[in-house]
Structure formats: structure tokens, C-alpha cells
Design a protein around this motif. Structure first.
Motif, PDB file in Angstrom:
ATOM      1  N   SER A   1       6.901  49.041 -73.135  1.00 48.52           N
ATOM      2  CA  SER A   1       8.040  48.574 -73.294  1.00 48.52           C
ATOM      3  C   SER A   1       8.747  48.271 -71.919  1.00 48.52           C
ATOM      4  O   SER A   1       8.400  48.724 -71.029  1.00 48.52           O
ATOM      5  N   ARG A   2      10.019  47.617 -71.913  1.00 42.78           N
ATOM      6  CA  ARG A   2      10.582  47.396 -70.978  1.00 42.78           C
ATOM      7  C   ARG A   2      11.375  48.668 -70.643  1.00 42.78           C
ATOM      8  O   ARG A   2      11.527  48.789 -69.197  1.00 42.78           O
ATOM      9  N   HIS A   3      11.495  49.588 -71.265  1.00 43.72           N
ATOM     10  CA  HIS A   3      11.986  50.986 -71.124  1.00 43.72           C
ATOM     11  C   HIS A   3      10.958  51.726 -69.968  1.00 43.72           C
ATOM     12  O   HIS A   3      11.505  52.763 -69.549  1.00 43.72           O
ATOM     13  N   ASP A   4       9.694  51.312 -70.184  1.00 40.28           N
ATOM     14  CA  ASP A   4       8.719  52.127 -69.285  1.00 40.28           C
ATOM     15  C   ASP A   4       8.926  51.717 -67.932  1.00 40.28           C
ATOM     16  O   ASP A   4       8.702  52.593 -67.095  1.00 40.28           O
ATOM     17  N   HIS A   5       9.845  50.923 -67.616  1.00 44.40           N
ATOM     18  CA  HIS A   5      10.180  50.693 -66.345  1.00 44.40           C
ATOM     19  C   HIS A   5      11.692  50.891 -65.904  1.00 44.40           C
ATOM     20  O   HIS A   5      12.127  50.530 -64.854  1.00 44.40           O
ATOM     21  N   PHE A   6      12.145  51.940 -66.747  1.00 43.37           N
ATOM     22  CA  PHE A   6      13.583  52.335 -66.343  1.00 43.37           C
ATOM     23  C   PHE A   6      13.428  53.185 -65.279  1.00 43.37           C
ATOM     24  O   PHE A   6      12.617  53.742 -64.747  1.00 43.37           O
ATOM     25  N   PRO A   7      14.623  53.072 -64.272  1.00 42.64           N
ATOM     26  CA  PRO A   7      14.423  53.654 -62.807  1.00 42.64           C
ATOM     27  C   PRO A   7      14.811  55.112 -62.818  1.00 42.64           C
ATOM     28  O   PRO A   7      15.929  55.465 -62.415  1.00 42.64           O
ATOM     29  N   ARG A   8      14.113  55.917 -63.681  1.00 45.21           N
ATOM     30  CA  ARG A   8      14.319  57.379 -63.604  1.00 45.21           C
ATOM     31  C   ARG A   8      14.476  58.180 -62.260  1.00 45.21           C
ATOM     32  O   ARG A   8      15.097  58.960 -62.315  1.00 45.21           O
ATOM     33  N   ALA A   9      13.576  57.506 -61.544  1.00 47.00           N
ATOM     34  CA  ALA A   9      13.432  58.202 -59.932  1.00 47.00           C
ATOM     35  C   ALA A   9      14.513  57.563 -58.973  1.00 47.00           C
ATOM     36  O   ALA A   9      14.550  57.966 -57.988  1.00 47.00           O
ATOM     37  N   ASP A  10      15.091  56.568 -59.468  1.00 47.43           N
ATOM     38  CA  ASP A  10      16.300  55.944 -58.406  1.00 47.43           C
ATOM     39  C   ASP A  10      17.701  56.564 -58.934  1.00 47.43           C
ATOM     40  O   ASP A  10      18.474  55.676 -59.691  1.00 47.43           O
ATOM     41  N   ALA A  11      17.957  57.599 -58.397  1.00 43.64           N
ATOM     42  CA  ALA A  11      19.195  58.156 -58.844  1.00 43.64           C
ATOM     43  C   ALA A  11      20.403  57.368 -58.442  1.00 43.64           C
ATOM     44  O   ALA A  11      21.423  57.058 -59.135  1.00 43.64           O
ATOM     45  N   ALA A  12      20.336  56.488 -57.279  1.00 46.00           N
ATOM     46  CA  ALA A  12      21.431  55.604 -56.769  1.00 46.00           C
ATOM     47  C   ALA A  12      21.713  54.437 -57.599  1.00 46.00           C
ATOM     48  O   ALA A  12      22.794  54.019 -58.100  1.00 46.00           O
ATOM     49  N   ARG A  13      20.422  53.848 -58.041  1.00 45.91           N
ATOM     50  CA  ARG A  13      20.620  52.840 -58.888  1.00 45.91           C
ATOM     51  C   ARG A  13      21.282  53.149 -60.366  1.00 45.91           C
ATOM     52  O   ARG A  13      21.973  52.552 -60.967  1.00 45.91           O
ATOM     53  N   ARG A  14      20.811  54.541 -60.962  1.00 39.44           N
ATOM     54  CA  ARG A  14      21.323  54.761 -62.017  1.00 39.44           C
ATOM     55  C   ARG A  14      22.926  55.035 -61.894  1.00 39.44           C
ATOM     56  O   ARG A  14      23.691  54.771 -62.852  1.00 39.44           O
ATOM     57  N   LEU A  15      23.175  55.840 -60.583  1.00 36.42           N
ATOM     58  CA  LEU A  15      24.788  55.974 -60.643  1.00 36.42           C
ATOM     59  C   LEU A  15      25.383  54.607 -60.515  1.00 36.42           C
ATOM     60  O   LEU A  15      26.591  54.653 -60.863  1.00 36.42           O
ATOM     61  N   ALA A  16      24.778  53.671 -59.949  1.00 36.80           N
ATOM     62  CA  ALA A  16      25.786  52.288 -59.628  1.00 36.80           C
ATOM     63  C   ALA A  16      25.874  51.979 -60.900  1.00 36.80           C
ATOM     64  O   ALA A  16      26.656  51.174 -61.309  1.00 36.80           O
ATOM     65  N   MET A  17      24.672  51.810 -62.046  1.00 39.15           N
ATOM     66  CA  MET A  17      24.771  51.320 -63.327  1.00 39.15           C
ATOM     67  C   MET A  17      26.112  52.077 -64.037  1.00 39.15           C
ATOM     68  O   MET A  17      26.829  51.404 -64.566  1.00 39.15           O
ATOM     69  N   ARG A  18      26.202  53.409 -64.042  1.00 37.76           N
ATOM     70  CA  ARG A  18      26.996  54.026 -64.850  1.00 37.76           C
ATOM     71  C   ARG A  18      28.540  53.833 -64.125  1.00 37.76           C
ATOM     72  O   ARG A  18      29.343  53.538 -65.197  1.00 37.76           O
ATOM     73  N   ARG A  19      28.624  53.580 -62.778  1.00 37.92           N
ATOM     74  CA  ARG A  19      29.928  53.305 -62.593  1.00 37.92           C
ATOM     75  C   ARG A  19      30.256  51.769 -62.757  1.00 37.92           C
ATOM     76  O   ARG A  19      31.567  51.524 -62.970  1.00 37.92           O
TER      77      ARG A  19
END
Length: 337
Positions: free
Chosen positions: A3-21
Motif C-alpha cells: 500500500s502507499r501507506h507502507d511508504h509513510f515517512p514514520r522515521a522522518d520527524a521533520a517531514r511529518r512536522l512540516a506536513m502538520r504545519r
């Protein structure tokens, strides 16, 4: 299966923070626009106490001029282009199993505006059921998809609207011949008495159907009614109030979970002002705990204000005393719907 969700950037905290912002910023921008003096939610709030037909008329400009909607969708797409794992701040409704679904654009009190998509299905069967919901609606067709529209109408008396509706005396549904749906047209409906269904008209050239749907559904003593289109016969009745519907879903969940300790909640709902909600709660209680339901069912059979609820309760209560094949009394009961 990947699934595309298998590639979710779980280990990339900076990217996830940028998405949330980015999502929070977009949500704040839309909220500010909606609550500004000329915003959508501001316009809706001013109509909170207006009659349903007045609210529909006053809000029609938001359906006719869709520049604001195009800007909102462009911003959502830009968010996804920047990061495909971002989630635009748009609430989805429906869409399960490939069926109709859409986005909630505004939801305040009895008024809701949604963008609806009905996927094209080659050789799809024509709908067999139509539903009438008390209230008013305006449907603005953005893309007709080459579909045909069937209009349905049912007569509802003032006495039925005031709480005197019974399935026995319900008027049959009348259906008009299909006619082409037209891009750009706006349907104005008294949804207690008018409904429509859509069907594919062009098996090969058909497209998805896209429209804006503005609904005003104030509390009503008239239930939601479903009809079989072919025969015009009433097939199902349910509570029309949103709060009653939410409680009914909660009771069904509790029943599936076997929460017999929640029986007092079921009993409380059997005192609802809405007759359909009362009977739904009783059915669920009978299925959850027949012994606990029995005295309340007997009281409902005698004292419920609605004649059909009394009759259904009496018929169901009689099943408690129906002899089983072994000759003993049965503590189970077939639900009367």
C-alpha cells in the motif's frame, strides 16, 4: 498486499512536522475566510433561525458562483502536490465500497453544504429505492455525467408533518419518466415530498456526476421514509432528527458489543419524542436483553402515543409467550420492523 501507506515517512520527524504545519495553516486560512463578515459560515449563522426555504434562497449565490470552491480545491491539491501524504482539512462523507461520496464544505446547525461525487458505473442498475427526508435542498449540477434524472414525489399532509404519520396511511410514491440531467441546472426540492435518483444514460460515454448539495434539515416530527420505486410502496421508516439518529447508531453498537449493562440507555430512548426512535430503541433492547425489555415492551404496547408502535410492541410482546417447539415458553423474540 503493498500500500502507499507502507511508504509513510514514520522515521522522518521533520517531514511529518512540516506536513502538520502546512495542514494547520491551510485550515486556519479557510476558517478565517469562512468566519469573515462575507464568509460562508457567517452567512449560514445569520440564517440559523430562518425558515428552511428562506435559508436555501439566501444561500443560493454560494452554489451559483463557485470561484471560492475552485480556490479551495486548488489549495488542497497544492498541499498534496507538496507532499502526497498530507491530509487536506476537508471532511469526507460516504464513498464506501465505491459508492457516492463527497466533501463537507460547511456544516452548521441544520444547514450543510457538500460537494458530492457519484461515480460512473458502466451498465449499472437503476436505483430501486428513493428516500424522503424532511427539509429543503438545492442541488447545483457541476457535471451531469451524461446521466438521467428520475423525479419522485409523495403527498404529505399537514397532520402527518405535525406528528400524525402512520405507515398504514402513507401515500404512495409517484415517479416521473426519466429526463436528461443538465450541467448548470439547480434543483430546488421540498425533500419531505420530493426526491430524485440518477442513472447512467450513456453506457460508453458516461462520466462521474459532480454536484453541490445544500440541505436544510431542521428538527421534524415527520420521519425519513424510503420507498420502492417500482411499486411506489413505503418500505422503511426511521427517525429524522440527527440527534435521534446518532443515538440509534450508538445503541446498535452497544447491542453488537453485548453491553447489557447499558440497558438503561435503551430504556431512556424508548421515551423519545420521535416515534421511530422509540421503536428502534425497543427493538435493540429486545435483541440485547429480552428479559430486561419485557416489562418496557408491555408498557409500550399499552401506552405508546403512536398506534403503530403500540401494535408492533404488542405483536412482539406476544412472541415472548409463544410456545416453543418443545412446548415451553420462549424467551426469545422475532423483531417486528
Amino acid at each position: 498486499m503493498s500500500s502507499r501507506h507502507d511508504h509513510f515517512p514514520r522515521a522522518d520527524a521533520a517531514r511529518r512536522l512540516a506536513m502538520r504545519r502546512a495542514v494547520a495553516d491551510l485550515d486556519a486560512t479557510w476558517s478565517a475566510a469562512d468566519t469573515a463578515p462575507g464568509g460562508l459560515l457567517t452567512a449560514i449563522a445569520k440564517l440559523a433561525d430562518a425558515p428552511a426555504d428562506v435559508a436555501i434562497t439566501r444561500l443560493l449565490p454560494w452554489l451559483a458562483d463557485t470561484g471560492w470552491l475552485c480556490g479551495r480545491l486548488d489549495a488542497a491539491l497544492a498541499l498534496l502536490a507538496a507532499d502526497p501524504f498530507a491530509r487536506p482539512p476537508l471532511r469526507m462523507v460516504g464513498g464506501g465500497n465505491g459508492g457516492p461520496g463527497g466533501l463537507v464544505l460547511a456544516d452548521c446547525g441544520a444547514i450543510r453544504l457538500t460537494l458530492q461525487l457519484r461515480p460512473f458505473t458502466a451498465n449499472g442498475a437503476a436505483p430501486g429505492t428513493t428516500v424522503f427526508v424532511p427539509g429543503r435542498a438545492a442541488i447545483h449540477i457541476l457535471d451531469c455525467g451524461g446521466a438521467a434524472l428520475c423525479a419522485h414525489r409523495v403527498v404529505v399532509s399537514a397532520a402527518e408533518e405535525a406528528g400524525g404519520f402512520t405507515a398504514k396511511d402513507a401515500a404512495p410514491c409517484q415517479t416521473q419518466p426519466p429526463r436528461p440531467l443538465r450541467t448548470g441546472e439547480t434543483l430546488l426540492l421540498d425533500t419531505a415530498r420530493q426526491s430524485f435518483t440518477l442513472q447512467n444514460r450513456q453506457a460508453r460515454a458516461g462520466r462521474d456526476i459532480l454536484y453541490l448539495e445544500l440541505t436544510v434539515q431542521p428538527p421534524s416530527r415527520l420521519p425519513i421514509r424510503a420507498y420502492d420505486i417500482a411499486s411506489g410502496r413505503l418500505t422503511h421508516v426511521s427517525a429524522s432528527r440527527r440527534d435521534s439518529s446518532f443515538r440509534a447508531m450508538a445503541l446498535t453498537l452497544l447491542r453488537h458489543l453485548g453491553r447489557t449493562d447499558a440497558a438503561p440507555l435503551f430504556v431512556a430512548e424508548t421515551a423519545s419524542e420521535d416515534f421511530a426512535a422509540r421503536w428502534t430503541a425497543m427493538r435493540e433492547l429486545v435483541a440485547l436483553n429480552p428479559a430486561a425489555a419485557r416489562p418496557h415492551l408491555a408498557a409500550m404496547a399499552v401506552a405508546d402515543p403512536h398506534p403503530e408502535v403500540r401494535a408492533a410492541a404488542a405483536a412482539t410482546h406476544a412472541l415472548f409467550n409463544k410456545p416453543s417447539p418443545s412446548g415451553e415458553g420462549s424467551e426469545t423474540c422475532e423483531l417486528v420492523r
